[in-house]
Design an enzyme around this catalytic site. Structure first.
Site, PDB file in Angstrom:
ATOM      1  N   TYR A  96       0.961  -1.180   0.030  1.00  9.31           N
ATOM      2  CA  TYR A  96      -0.037  -0.009   0.083  1.00  9.31           C
ATOM      3  C   TYR A  96       0.983   1.238   0.147  1.00  9.31           C
ATOM      4  O   TYR A  96       2.066   1.336  -0.612  1.00  9.31           O
ATOM      5  CB  TYR A  96      -1.036  -0.272   1.237  1.00  9.31           C
ATOM      6  N   ARG A 149      -8.848  11.242  -6.993  1.00 13.46           N
ATOM      7  CA  ARG A 149      -7.927  11.772  -6.191  1.00 13.46           C
ATOM      8  C   ARG A 149      -7.086  10.629  -5.440  1.00 13.46           C
ATOM      9  O   ARG A 149      -7.355  10.291  -4.165  1.00 13.46           O
ATOM     10  CB  ARG A 149      -8.613  12.720  -5.101  1.00 13.46           C
ATOM     11  N   LYS A 167      -5.844  -1.914  -0.943  1.00  7.82           N
ATOM     12  CA  LYS A 167      -6.486  -1.863   0.301  1.00  7.82           C
ATOM     13  C   LYS A 167      -7.122  -3.292   0.459  1.00  7.82           C
ATOM     14  O   LYS A 167      -6.949  -3.660   1.839  1.00  7.82           O
ATOM     15  CB  LYS A 167      -7.451  -0.730  -0.184  1.00  7.82           C
ATOM     16  N   GLU A 238     -13.362   5.091  -2.097  1.00  7.11           N
ATOM     17  CA  GLU A 238     -12.058   5.429  -1.853  1.00  7.11           C
ATOM     18  C   GLU A 238     -11.237   6.330  -2.658  1.00  7.11           C
ATOM     19  O   GLU A 238     -11.525   6.010  -3.992  1.00  7.11           O
ATOM     20  CB  GLU A 238     -11.058   3.963  -1.807  1.00  7.11           C
ATOM     21  N   ASP A 239     -10.691   7.251  -2.264  1.00  3.58           N
ATOM     22  CA  ASP A 239      -9.928   8.236  -2.983  1.00  3.58           C
ATOM     23  C   ASP A 239     -10.818   8.767  -4.314  1.00  3.58           C
ATOM     24  O   ASP A 239     -10.415   9.163  -5.437  1.00  3.58           O
ATOM     25  CB  ASP A 239      -8.687   7.482  -3.705  1.00  3.58           C
ATOM     26  N   ASP A 261     -13.600   5.291   3.601  1.00  9.92           N
ATOM     27  CA  ASP A 261     -12.490   5.448   4.416  1.00  9.92           C
ATOM     28  C   ASP A 261     -11.671   6.667   4.484  1.00  9.92           C
ATOM     29  O   ASP A 261     -11.169   7.244   5.699  1.00  9.92           O
ATOM     30  CB  ASP A 261     -11.532   4.209   4.017  1.00  9.92           C
ATOM     31  N   ASP A 262     -11.633   7.433   3.347  1.00 15.62           N
ATOM     32  CA  ASP A 262     -11.001   8.768   3.595  1.00 15.62           C
ATOM     33  C   ASP A 262     -11.750   9.553   4.556  1.00 15.62           C
ATOM     34  O   ASP A 262     -11.197  10.651   5.270  1.00 15.62           O
ATOM     35  CB  ASP A 262     -11.082   9.492   2.044  1.00 15.62           C
ATOM     36  N   ASN A 401      -0.543  13.895   4.236  1.00 18.44           N
ATOM     37  CA  ASN A 401       0.535  13.078   3.437  1.00 18.44           C
ATOM     38  C   ASN A 401       0.823  13.640   2.229  1.00 18.44           C
ATOM     39  O   ASN A 401       0.207  14.277   1.454  1.00 18.44           O
ATOM     40  CB  ASN A 401      -0.058  11.602   3.282  1.00 18.44           C
TER      41      ASN A 401
HETATM   42  P1  NAI Z   1      -9.040  18.265   0.358  1.00 15.23           P
HETATM   43  O1  NAI Z   1      -8.481  18.658  -0.908  1.00 15.23           O
HETATM   44  O2  NAI Z   1     -10.427  17.792   0.461  1.00 15.23           O
HETATM   45  O3  NAI Z   1      -8.844  19.649   1.450  1.00 15.23           O
HETATM   46  C1  NAI Z   1      -7.637  20.274   1.658  1.00 15.23           C
HETATM   47  C2  NAI Z   1      -8.075  21.563   2.681  1.00 15.23           C
HETATM   48  O4  NAI Z   1      -6.936  22.209   2.821  1.00 15.23           O
HETATM   49  C3  NAI Z   1      -9.054  22.341   1.801  1.00 15.23           C
HETATM   50  O5  NAI Z   1     -10.056  22.932   2.719  1.00 15.23           O
HETATM   51  C4  NAI Z   1      -8.322  23.519   1.513  1.00 15.23           C
HETATM   52  O6  NAI Z   1      -9.027  24.691   1.423  1.00 15.23           O
HETATM   53  C5  NAI Z   1      -7.149  23.661   2.450  1.00 15.23           C
HETATM   54  N1  NAI Z   1      -5.900  24.266   2.298  1.00 15.23           N
HETATM   55  C6  NAI Z   1      -5.117  24.153   1.084  1.00 15.23           C
HETATM   56  N2  NAI Z   1      -4.133  25.064   1.565  1.00 15.23           N
HETATM   57  C7  NAI Z   1      -4.342  25.603   2.603  1.00 15.23           C
HETATM   58  C8  NAI Z   1      -3.620  26.554   2.955  1.00 15.23           C
HETATM   59  N3  NAI Z   1      -2.518  27.133   2.427  1.00 15.23           N
HETATM   60  N4  NAI Z   1      -3.811  27.154   4.374  1.00 15.23           N
HETATM   61  C9  NAI Z   1      -4.942  26.453   5.001  1.00 15.23           C
HETATM   62  N5  NAI Z   1      -5.841  25.464   4.371  1.00 15.23           N
HETATM   63  C10 NAI Z   1      -5.570  25.189   3.105  1.00 15.23           C
HETATM   64  O7  NAI Z   1      -8.157  17.010   0.949  1.00 15.23           O
HETATM   65  P2  NAI Z   1      -8.311  16.162   1.901  1.00 15.23           P
HETATM   66  O8  NAI Z   1      -8.978  14.819   1.329  1.00 15.23           O
HETATM   67  O9  NAI Z   1      -9.260  16.636   3.051  1.00 15.23           O
HETATM   68  O10 NAI Z   1      -6.908  15.500   2.452  1.00 15.23           O
HETATM   69  C11 NAI Z   1      -6.227  16.568   3.142  1.00 15.23           C
HETATM   70  C12 NAI Z   1      -4.752  15.807   3.579  1.00 15.23           C
HETATM   71  O11 NAI Z   1      -5.016  14.860   4.709  1.00 15.23           O
HETATM   72  C13 NAI Z   1      -4.084  15.109   2.436  1.00 15.23           C
HETATM   73  O12 NAI Z   1      -2.755  15.622   2.489  1.00 15.23           O
HETATM   74  C14 NAI Z   1      -4.109  13.716   2.889  1.00 15.23           C
HETATM   75  O13 NAI Z   1      -2.908  12.867   2.622  1.00 15.23           O
HETATM   76  C15 NAI Z   1      -4.465  13.923   4.160  1.00 15.23           C
HETATM   77  N6  NAI Z   1      -5.203  12.690   4.937  1.00 15.23           N
HETATM   78  C16 NAI Z   1      -4.497  11.930   5.977  1.00 15.23           C
HETATM   79  C17 NAI Z   1      -4.957  10.761   6.172  1.00 15.23           C
HETATM   80  C18 NAI Z   1      -4.220   9.952   7.156  1.00 15.23           C
HETATM   81  O14 NAI Z   1      -3.171  10.231   7.842  1.00 15.23           O
HETATM   82  N7  NAI Z   1      -4.926   9.155   8.036  1.00 15.23           N
HETATM   83  C19 NAI Z   1      -6.274  10.332   5.594  1.00 15.23           C
HETATM   84  C20 NAI Z   1      -6.832  11.147   4.664  1.00 15.23           C
HETATM   85  C21 NAI Z   1      -6.280  12.318   4.324  1.00 15.23           C
END
Ligand code: NAI
Length: 542
Positions: A96, A149, A167, A238-239, A261-262, A401
């Protein structure tokens, strides 16, 4: 092994579920027409596992290791899972993230054996018929993506298929969901990745993504086809891009057995981290206030689950929502903003606009900050210092991430807080020393949640997946963190014992499913034993 119902000879060696390779005994070789088709030496499964590890160790490139494992999965499924389960912590990053990301990017170059189902939007109107081509009569678990995504890599079109495949391997390897009931699916609605559209090797539909009603009608048809063929099946999304992910989940969460899951798994793993963090700080959950950096699918998913968990502890709905505040690319998510997506609306606060994150920290005085922004370094020194000034034990979770996107490093969080931060990140950080103290940073990896959730759903034949099930799972994960781990700042169980940890979580979730009346099988006397009895273990049949 029942001789009459099985393939023999060459066919048996090419049937991954039945094949034992060099572990067929001499008697089996005689009985099944295998004499002469294998080298004479007979191996045990332990020796085969050892041989595979030796082969992996010779390779220096992770994608090559991924391919070696994927070829093994296509050849001898039992051995594949025996290998994965012999070292889950070491092999998960190959099967993964992060290696699967590269596999998805290079999908069209490395494509070998078919696995799972590819459902193109050009087959709309015929999905029931197409799904009928899947050879298994009983499917209980589907992981599906539309490739838009993929991890932090964006739109990879049909290459996203690597995600459901990887997964589902973890559902089996980490919690024992039997592989014969699992089906990876990609909904190919096109891609907006011009590089792929221009690439002669690209294997998906050569068209831009279909959006809007036509897209949703295709998703509806897919669900209807799955329900028709496999009425006991759980569908895990997913994604998907956040607007589709949230819309699909909201459309179906109360109608069928489904989850994302996300959104929900991420939320639960964050909640588990919070529950364990509170064991360190000895604070009450219902007194916590969280400020999120990011207001996307992950942030709103976590905020929703935290609020619901608080409501279960007696906090009223409005107060619980107000404990989770979002800060996105345009600043604090306040009610007066007119640029918000529908899914952000429930999380607005009545507050003056704030455009710098550190100012939001000072104004709202959170007990924890959770980074899900995809942007590195935004938990900078002033932010961490402000958190450390407000809190004796500030919770600092940079979850973006991969590592290169993390809002801060473990070292920064510990150093700038004078060693007082309770830290967990989305991507792993190795143990480190700060000011003479050793810290073991935890990784908020969804793998603590989704395989266990899958196992509980599989064993109970659950009719629905509710947020409360994720809260139960989060508590069960946090309960398993030892005092010794907490003393080093580690707030998740070790990945090396993920199978045992998952079965414990699955048992708790299964009990909840029975309590709530969502199970479609009779309640057993001993639910933990019942879950264990359903768990797949890789052993050759006699
Ligand atoms: P998304 O694209 O839906 O949301 C990103 C958010 O960040 C948006 O609301 C955007 O406005 C905001 N953003 C972007 N630039 C910014 C800045 N300069 N200042 C403040 N806010 C800003 O993405 P999603 O799906 O919510 O994922 C976000 C992150 O979370 C990814 O990096 C992902 O890898 C991580 N993630 C981690 C997980 C884990 O570790 N278990 C599981 C799922 C997601």
């Amino acid at each position: 092994m029942k001789k009459d119902s099985l393939a023999t000879g060459h066919d048996l060696l090419h049937s991954p579920r039945l094949n034992k390779g060099t572990a067929f005994s001499e008697a089996e070789r005689r009985a099944y027409g295998l004499e002469g088709l294998l080298p004479p030496g007979v191996s045990t499964i332990e020796l085969q596992v050892e041989r595979t590890h030796a082969e992996l160790a010779r390779l220096t490139d992770d994608l090559q290791k991924y391919l070696l494992l994927s070829d093994l999965q296509a050849r001898n499924e039992t051995l594949y899972y025996a290998v994965l389960m012999s070292d889950p912590a070491g092999l998960m990053p190959l099967v993964y993230t992060p290696t699967v990301g590269e596999a998805c990017q290079r999908f069209d170059r490395i494509f070998r054996a078919a696995r799972g189902m590819y459902l193109p939007i050009t087959a709309r109107g015929r999905l029931r018929e197409v799904l009928h081509n899947w050879p298994q009569d009983d499917v209980r678990f589907i992981v599906v993506t539309d490739g838009e995504r993929i991890l932090g890599l964006g739109d990879l079109g049909v290459g996203g298929m690597g995600i459901p495949i990887g997964k589902l391997a973890l559902y089996t390897a980490c919690a024992g969901v039997p592989p014969q009931y699992c089906l990876p699916v990609i909904l190919d609605v096109g891609t907006n990745n011009q590089g792929l559209l221009d690439d002669p090797f690209y294997l998906g539909l050569r068209q831009n993504r279909i959006r809007g009603e036509e897209y949703m009608a295709f998703v509806d048809e897919f669900i209807e086809a799955v329900q028709t063929h496999y009425p006991k099946c759980c569908i895990q999304w997913e994604d998907f891009a956040n607007f589709n992910a949230v819309a699909i989940l909201n459309r179906y969460r109360d109608k069928i057995c489904t989850y994302n899951d996300d959104i929900q798994g991420t939320a639960a793993v964050a909640l588990a981290g919070i529950f364990a963090a509170l064991r360190i700080s000895d604070r009450k959950f219902s007194d916590q206030r969280f400020l999120f950096l990011g207001g996307g699918a992950a942030a709103t998913g976590i905020a929703r689950l935290i609020s619901e968990a608080m409501m279960l502890e007696g906090v009223d709905a409005a107060a619980a929502r107000a404990r989770c505040v979002l800060f996105d690319i345009n600043g604090l998510v306040v009610a007066s903003r007119n640029d918000l997506a529908d899914f952000q609306r429930p999380f607005t606060v009545d507050h003056a606009p704030v455009s710098a994150f550190v100012d939001a920290v000072k104004a709202l005085r959170p007990t924890g900050i959770i980074g899900v922004s995809t942007v590195p370094k935004l938990f900078d020194r002033p932010v961490i210092e402000a958190m450390a000034e407000i809190n004796e034990r500030p919770i600092v979770f940079p979850y973006s991430n991969p590592t290169s996107r993390s809002e801060c490093t473990a070292e920064e969080a510990y150093r700038w807080s004078g060693g007082r931060a309770i830290f967990a990140s989305g991507s792993p950080y190795p143990p480190l020393e700060v000011a003479g103290r050793t810290f073991v940073p935890g990784q908020g990896n969804n793998v603590y949640i989704f395989p266990a959730m899958g196992m509980a759903i599989f064993a109970t034949e659950a009719a629905r997946v509710t947020d409360e099930m994720f809260i139960v799972a989060a508590k069960a994960v946090a309960e398993q963190v030892s005092e010794e781990s907490l003393a080093k700042g580690l707030i998740y169980p070790p990945q090396s014992r993920i199978f045992e940890a998952s079965l414990y979580v699955a048992g708790k979730v299964a009990a909840y499913i029975f309590d709530q009346g969502f199970a479609r099988v009779p309640r057993p006397a001993d639910i933990d034993a019942f879950v264990r009895a359903h768990a797949y273990r890789p052993a050759y049949s006699a």
